[in-house]
Scaffold this motif. Structure first.
Motif, PDB file in Angstrom:
ATOM      1  N   ASN A   1       0.823  -1.197   0.000  1.00 50.56           N
ATOM      2  CA  ASN A   1       0.000   0.000   0.000  1.00 50.56           C
ATOM      3  C   ASN A   1       0.867   1.262   0.000  1.00 50.56           C
ATOM      4  OD1 ASN A   1      -2.150   1.733   0.258  1.00 50.56           O
ATOM      5  ND2 ASN A   1      -2.872   0.927   2.220  1.00 50.56           N
ATOM      6  N   SER A   2       0.526   2.181  -0.868  1.00 48.40           N
ATOM      7  CA  SER A   2       1.293   3.406  -1.049  1.00 48.40           C
ATOM      8  C   SER A   2       0.361   4.596  -0.890  1.00 48.40           C
ATOM      9  CB  SER A   2       1.874   3.367  -2.466  1.00 48.40           C
ATOM     10  OG  SER A   2       2.017   4.643  -3.006  1.00 48.40           O
TER      11      SER A   2
ATOM     12  N   PHE B   1       4.212   4.563   3.380  1.00 51.91           N
ATOM     13  CA  PHE B   1       4.358   3.362   2.571  1.00 51.91           C
ATOM     14  C   PHE B   1       4.470   2.154   3.464  1.00 51.91           C
ATOM     15  CE2 PHE B   1       5.747   1.326  -1.359  1.00 51.91           C
ATOM     16  CZ  PHE B   1       5.285   2.217  -2.313  1.00 51.91           C
ATOM     17  N   GLU B   2       3.915   1.050   3.005  1.00 55.74           N
ATOM     18  CA  GLU B   2       4.095  -0.185   3.765  1.00 55.74           C
ATOM     19  C   GLU B   2       5.518  -0.713   3.596  1.00 55.74           C
ATOM     20  OE1 GLU B   2      -0.123  -2.507   4.130  1.00 55.74           O
ATOM     21  OE2 GLU B   2       1.082  -2.892   2.369  1.00 55.74           O
ATOM     22  N   CYS B   3       5.988  -1.383   4.635  1.00 56.35           N
ATOM     23  CA  CYS B   3       7.242  -2.122   4.504  1.00 56.35           C
ATOM     24  C   CYS B   3       6.859  -3.587   4.250  1.00 56.35           C
ATOM     25  CB  CYS B   3       8.070  -1.975   5.767  1.00 56.35           C
ATOM     26  SG  CYS B   3       7.256  -2.695   7.198  1.00 56.35           S
ATOM     27  N   GLN B   4       7.830  -4.469   4.274  1.00 56.29           N
ATOM     28  CA  GLN B   4       7.519  -5.860   3.943  1.00 56.29           C
ATOM     29  C   GLN B   4       6.660  -6.555   5.010  1.00 56.29           C
ATOM     30  OE1 GLN B   4      11.595  -6.865   2.825  1.00 56.29           O
ATOM     31  NE2 GLN B   4      10.858  -7.391   0.776  1.00 56.29           N
ATOM     32  N   GLN B   5       6.505  -5.927   6.161  1.00 52.64           N
ATOM     33  CA  GLN B   5       5.632  -6.510   7.196  1.00 52.64           C
ATOM     34  C   GLN B   5       4.154  -6.397   6.796  1.00 52.64           C
ATOM     35  OE1 GLN B   5       6.964  -8.021   9.866  1.00 52.64           O
ATOM     36  NE2 GLN B   5       8.982  -7.472   9.096  1.00 52.64           N
TER      37      GLN B   5
ATOM     38  N   HIS C   1       4.481   3.329   7.050  1.00 47.85           N
ATOM     39  CA  HIS C   1       5.377   4.254   7.741  1.00 47.85           C
ATOM     40  C   HIS C   1       5.240   5.635   7.122  1.00 47.85           C
ATOM     41  CE1 HIS C   1       7.666   1.235  10.029  1.00 47.85           C
ATOM     42  NE2 HIS C   1       7.538   0.452   8.974  1.00 47.85           N
ATOM     43  N   VAL C   2       5.003   6.638   7.971  1.00 46.58           N
ATOM     44  CA  VAL C   2       5.012   8.033   7.483  1.00 46.58           C
ATOM     45  C   VAL C   2       6.430   8.527   7.669  1.00 46.58           C
ATOM     46  CG1 VAL C   2       4.032  10.342   7.755  1.00 46.58           C
ATOM     47  CG2 VAL C   2       2.718   8.347   8.477  1.00 46.58           C
ATOM     48  N   TRP C   3       7.030   9.063   6.638  1.00 43.19           N
ATOM     49  CA  TRP C   3       8.443   9.479   6.752  1.00 43.19           C
ATOM     50  C   TRP C   3       8.551  10.738   7.581  1.00 43.19           C
ATOM     51  CZ3 TRP C   3      10.566   5.257   6.209  1.00 43.19           C
ATOM     52  CH2 TRP C   3      10.253   4.380   5.175  1.00 43.19           C
ATOM     53  N   GLU C   4       8.915  10.513   8.850  1.00 46.48           N
ATOM     54  CA  GLU C   4       8.864  11.612   9.808  1.00 46.48           C
ATOM     55  C   GLU C   4      10.058  12.551   9.719  1.00 46.48           C
ATOM     56  OE1 GLU C   4       6.849  10.944  13.696  1.00 46.48           O
ATOM     57  OE2 GLU C   4       7.411   8.881  13.296  1.00 46.48           O
TER      58      GLU C   4
ATOM     59  N   ARG D   1       3.621   4.481  12.088  1.00 45.52           N
ATOM     60  CA  ARG D   1       2.794   3.923  11.002  1.00 45.52           C
ATOM     61  C   ARG D   1       1.360   4.427  11.101  1.00 45.52           C
ATOM     62  NH1 ARG D   1       3.167  -1.991  12.579  1.00 45.52           N
ATOM     63  NH2 ARG D   1       3.489  -0.954  14.576  1.00 45.52           N
ATOM     64  N   ILE D   2       0.747   4.626   9.938  1.00 49.23           N
ATOM     65  CA  ILE D   2      -0.694   4.877   9.908  1.00 49.23           C
ATOM     66  C   ILE D   2      -1.387   3.659   9.298  1.00 49.23           C
ATOM     67  CG2 ILE D   2      -0.686   7.399   9.850  1.00 49.23           C
ATOM     68  CD1 ILE D   2      -0.987   7.194   6.758  1.00 49.23           C
TER      69      ILE D   2
END
Ligand code: AMP
Ligand code: ZN
Length: 431
Positions: free
Chosen positions: A230-231, A244-248, A253-256, A316-317
């Motif tokens: 998901n993007s 963006f989602e990571c492999q989990q 993750h929102v790039w803080e 993460r959101i």
């Protein structure tokens, strides 16, 4: 381990970085006509910001502010510093234009490359961008990120499934960017062409730009034989590469280091309790051309509490459950289109496309859901179809507490848009 060291920064370092950048972005904003006026009235200067939490001293910025100051009121640099503009698709209302300097374009590409690396794409991968180009950021935004990462990038653009398939197979494409509604449509196209998706070399799909459920993601993964990530992004915040989602596959993750995310109660403007759903509010920390402070995205989500197993420290959101402004109120019940999608996608008889119509009957607002049924289930026996109709209506009722009219339609009979899917049609003035 990560594309950039910033992905694993400890919270204290992130706080420090955000504070520095917040001060810097406030100083930049003071150069724009809009913010110099708005912040000037409140007598706010960079010195008022000594922790990320001080962001609450700032007023919100809204889409209406962007519209009222269209097109140049938010620009912080001399005109000759700008090299690009994009405009939002106008999912709701008139478009808004966003301007980028060369530095903005570069840092945006780096963020997108970081996202792509995070899901396993590498230099040497062949990447096909199957989303529309032009003013929509999903085209050039993803494109520049893929090039930055070092992928051989195929700018296929939207639609034309036959050509998409040819490019995918001729160039041994390993990763794609595709809008979820088109991904589901494309799976049907592959089937009709007799192509086994597993015979293609692709392994990774970036899906986003429009709301979709976990069920839709699972279908995409199963039907295309890829891992789908998901993007999330929006034009006002650059475009893709915001979260963006990571492999989990456990939230985005929102790039803080590039944004300060907040989640507020849309009615009161106050922060909601950790883990509760509210409206996402974002401040851009790295943009120099057209930074935005506390921008109200209207997108509804929540922070996922706790650390991610991948080790990235950026919060993460959850997937976007709807927009603060797309809630339907039917017979007193608050309904989000995504609830309807979730219920429909859990039924094996339902194909991939549906359309929600709101219409008036007397004084009452009514809901009608047109549902595409898979060919195998679209039989001639009326009794079977009526039973299916009832089953879908009752499944929907369980989810949204209202029983909608359900109309069964044949697979691929609902018109398909090339870009973001249109899921809700308001016929209240028309019928
Ligand atoms: P645009 O700026 O025209 O590309 O539209 C941005 C909007 O698209 C966002 O505010 C969201 O409502 C929606 N959107 C983008 N990415 C996602 C996603 N991954 N999930 C749900 N909605 C999304
Ligand atoms: Zn993670």
């Amino acid at each position: 381990m990560y594309y950039e060291a910033a992905e694993g920064l400890a919270r204290e370092s992130l706080d420090k970085l955000q504070t520095e950048r917040l001060r810097r972005v406030v100083a930049t904003c003071l150069r724009s006509p809009f913010y110099s006026h708005r912040l000037g009235e409140l007598k706010l200067t960079p010195d008022d910001f000594n922790s990320p939490d001080d962001i609450r001293k700032l007023p919100f910025t809204t889409k209406q502010d962007l519209r009222d100051n269209y097109p140049y009121g938010f620009l912080c640099q001399p005109m000759d510093q700008y090299v690009r503009l994009h405009a939002s698709s106008g999912t709701t209302g008139t478009p808004t234009a966003i301007f980028y300097t060369q530095n903005d374009v570069d840092s945006w590409a780096a963020l997108v490359a970081r996202c792509m690396y995070g899901v396993g794409l590498r230099k040497g991968d062949v990447f096909q961008n199957m989303s529309g180009y032009g003013l929509f950021t999903g085209g050039l935004g993803i494109h520049y990120g893929a090039e930055r990462l070092g992928c051989l990038t195929v700018p296929a653009g939207a639609g034309n499934s036959k050509r998409q398939l040819k490019l995918l197979s001729d160039f041994h494409v390993t990763g794609v960017h595709i809008i979820p509604s088109y991904a589901l449509y494309f799976s049907g196209f592959l089937k009709s062409e007799g192509v086994d998706p597993h015979s293609l070399d692709w392994r990774i799909a970036l899906i986003g730009a429009e709301p979709h459920t976990e069920e839709a993601r699972r279908r995409i993964e199963e039907l295309l034989g890829v891992k789908a990530y998901n993007s999330y992004g929006m034009t006002e915040l650059n475009g893709p590469g915001v979260a963006f989602e990571c492999q989990q596959q456990a939230g985005m993750h929102v790039w803080e280091d590039a944004y300060i995310p907040e989640i507020i109660d849309p009615k009161t403007g106050e922060h909601v309790a950790e883990g509760e759903v509210g409206e996402l509010v974002m401040t851009t920390l790295c943009r120099e051309g057209m930074p935005l402070l506390r921008y109200r995205t209207r997108d509804l989500t929540r922070f996922i509490p706790g650390p991610c197993a991948c080790g990235r420290t950026h919060r993460r959101i959850d997937r976007i459950t709807g927009r603060a402004d797309d809630m339907l109120i039917i017979k007193g019940c608050n309904i989000y289109p995504m609830q309807i999608e979730q219920a429909l996608m859990s039924l094996p008889e339902v194909a991939h496309n549906y359309l929600i119509e709101i219409f008036k009957e007397g004084v009452m607002d009514q809901l009608r859901v047109k549902v595409e049924i898979k060919d195998d289930y679209f039989v001639e026996d009326m009794r079977v179809l009526t039973a299916l109709q009832k089953k879908i209506a009752s499944r929907l009722r369980d989810e949204i507490l209202v029983t909608p009219r359900v109309e069964l339609v044949q697979h691929e009979s609902i018109p398909k848009s090339e870009g973001k899917a249109v899921r809700v049609v308001d016929l209240r003035d028309k019928e």
